[in-house]
Write an enzyme that holds these catalytic residues in place. Structure first.
Site: not given
Ligand code: ADP
Ligand code: MG
Length: 159
Positions: A26, A90
């Protein structure tokens, strides 16, 4: 009817609470981007469209097909970092990106509400619900009346 609700902001690092483990990364938007929506909408899961705009260092990694308007599901929820006094947005984009896009500008048009946030008794139950949310989003966006939002001028340039 508050829709469409417009969101825009630079994608932040979240808590890394394992969204990727759940098969559902997200993109976290900054709190300033959420203030307006938080004042007019309740917490829960929403659907709509989103678009990522490349930051300079990302141009080589993100492909043209990563930079178009794409379907998304969004969670609007209370942010534990601020003792649950603020809401955070998110966005899971329903697309396989070539790379992460932290630091990139993102825009979203929120078009409708799917369900309230729920407490899950199991990880499997949560994963099941996310899969249902994705189907609900795609089914809703497939309605002819929503097609126009994918080509909305809102998306034609970054914020
Ligand atoms: P965080 O806690 O840092 O948000 P996540 O596990 O939620 O970690 O991963 C989010 C990140 O993944 C986003 O900021 C983006 O850079 C990357 N990402 C890759 N593919 C997607 C997708 N399909 N939708 C949203 N984010 C994605
Ligand atoms: Mg996230």
């Amino acid at each position: 009817d508050p829709y469409p609700i417009r969101l825009e902001g630079i994608v932040q690092h979240g808590f890394g609470r394992g969204s990727k483990d759940l098969g559902c990364p997200t993109a976290n938007l900054p709190d300033e981007s959420t203030t307006h929506m938080a004042s007019i909408a309740r917490p829960g899961v929403y659907y709509g469209y989103a678009r990522v705009y490349p930051a300079n260092e990302q141009i080589s990694e993100l492909r043209p097909e990563d930079l178009v308007v794409l379907p998304m599901v969004m969670s609007l929820g209370w942010n534990p970092f601020y003792k649950n006094e603020r809401m955070t947005a998110e966005i899971h984009v329903m697309h396989q990106f070539n790379s992460d896009f932290y630091g990139c500008d993102m825009k979203a048009l929120v078009l409708g509400y799917i369900r309230p946030e729920l407490d899950y008794i199991s990880r499997e139950a949560l994963i099941d619900d996310i899969e249902t949310d994705k189907k609900v989003s795609l089914n809703s966006l497939a309605r002819p009346s929503y097609g126009k939002y994918a080509s909305d001028s809102f998306f034609s340039s970054p914020g």
